[in-house]
Design a protein around this motif. Sequence first.
Motif, PDB file in Angstrom:
ATOM      1  N   VAL A  18      14.031  11.461  13.590  1.00 46.73           N
ATOM      2  CA  VAL A  18      13.845  11.873  15.127  1.00 46.73           C
ATOM      3  C   VAL A  18      14.439  13.436  15.502  1.00 46.73           C
ATOM      4  N   GLY A  32      11.605  14.978  12.728  1.00 45.03           N
ATOM      5  CA  GLY A  32       9.788  14.986  12.656  1.00 45.03           C
ATOM      6  C   GLY A  32       8.951  14.777  14.231  1.00 45.03           C
ATOM      7  N   ASN A  33      10.315  13.781  15.024  1.00 46.16           N
ATOM      8  CA  ASN A  33       9.765  13.818  16.419  1.00 46.16           C
ATOM      9  C   ASN A  33      10.162  14.968  16.943  1.00 46.16           C
ATOM     10  N   VAL A  34      10.984  15.920  17.562  1.00 51.07           N
ATOM     11  CA  VAL A  34      11.145  16.908  18.109  1.00 51.07           C
ATOM     12  C   VAL A  34      10.831  18.391  17.800  1.00 51.07           C
ATOM     13  N   ARG A  56       7.030  18.656  16.814  1.00 53.29           N
ATOM     14  CA  ARG A  56       5.658  18.149  17.947  1.00 53.29           C
ATOM     15  C   ARG A  56       4.812  20.104  17.808  1.00 53.29           C
ATOM     16  N   ASP A  72      -0.115  14.967   9.379  1.00 50.48           N
ATOM     17  CA  ASP A  72       1.148  15.337  10.261  1.00 50.48           C
ATOM     18  C   ASP A  72       2.345  15.035   9.694  1.00 50.48           C
ATOM     19  N   ARG A 101       5.590  14.446  10.219  1.00 49.21           N
ATOM     20  CA  ARG A 101       6.155  13.052  10.246  1.00 49.21           C
ATOM     21  C   ARG A 101       5.880  12.752   8.617  1.00 49.21           C
ATOM     22  N   PHE A 161       8.432   5.644  10.602  1.00 48.47           N
ATOM     23  CA  PHE A 161       8.003   6.949  12.200  1.00 48.47           C
ATOM     24  C   PHE A 161       6.837   7.051  11.397  1.00 48.47           C
TER      25      PHE A 161
END
Length: 278
Positions: free
Chosen positions: A62, A65-67, A70, A79, A81, A153
């Motif tokens: 979370v 990987g996401n914040v 990006r 990618d 993640r 994810f």
Amino acid sequence: MVESSGTEAVVVTAGGDSSMLALGTVRWIGFKTIVIREYGRIVRIWGQTLVPSAVTATLYFVIFGNVIGRRVGSMGGFDYRQYLAPGLIMMSIITNSYGNVVSSFFGAKFGKHVEELLVSPLPNWIIVAGYTMGGLLRGIMVGLVVTAVSLVFAHLSIAHFPAIIAAALLTSTVFSLAGFINAVFARNFDQVNWIPTFILTPLTYFGGIFYSVALLPPWAQKLSLVNPILHMVNAFRYGFLGTSDVHIAFAFVLMSGLALGLFAVSVGLLDRGVGVRD
């Protein structure tokens, strides 16, 4: 007389085979008992052994990987993640394999029931193998749990399945044995936690779990190659993504050598009674 001598020789041989068979049975039962006890311990307190790694992996995905992912974009052509997932799986295998054995064997020392193993007819190498297998079981079980979380994810393809299995088993074995050695020397709970906190955690975070060492300056890349965890993580990542920052053959030779060396050291320490007969 000749026939009698021949008969006696057959009897002695048969008796020797029977003794060897009985000895092998005793050793197998002893090994199996240690492993079953370790497995029962892992399953009985699953809320402490399996769940925390799943929660930690979720938080990493979370947040990183996401914040952060990006902003990072791709890593090594993948990618972020997807690149991160194998590292998180390997991190969980390392910490749980180590933690299971160091806590279990030190608990046996602290509870004074390690003496029961030492006076049993089991050779020390069976005792070491039993505890190592317990650490390996927990490492692989937690690794599977974190893999399941990772699939939520990230997309995980498999480039070289044998490399995944071999890297996971060898790494888990290495850190299970390292945890055993830590437990042998530890005299209190502070010494049990000292090495994971001040040595294992820094090596893990600098082991290429979150980044490719290709991003580092040349001097830092060379320094990173001294870290064995970097080779383990990259060998595991190679199994999924088919890419690595290190030479794969050397990584597997290193892991195999460490496993054999640490096993020999662990057995030698028990043979000399270090930490258990003081």
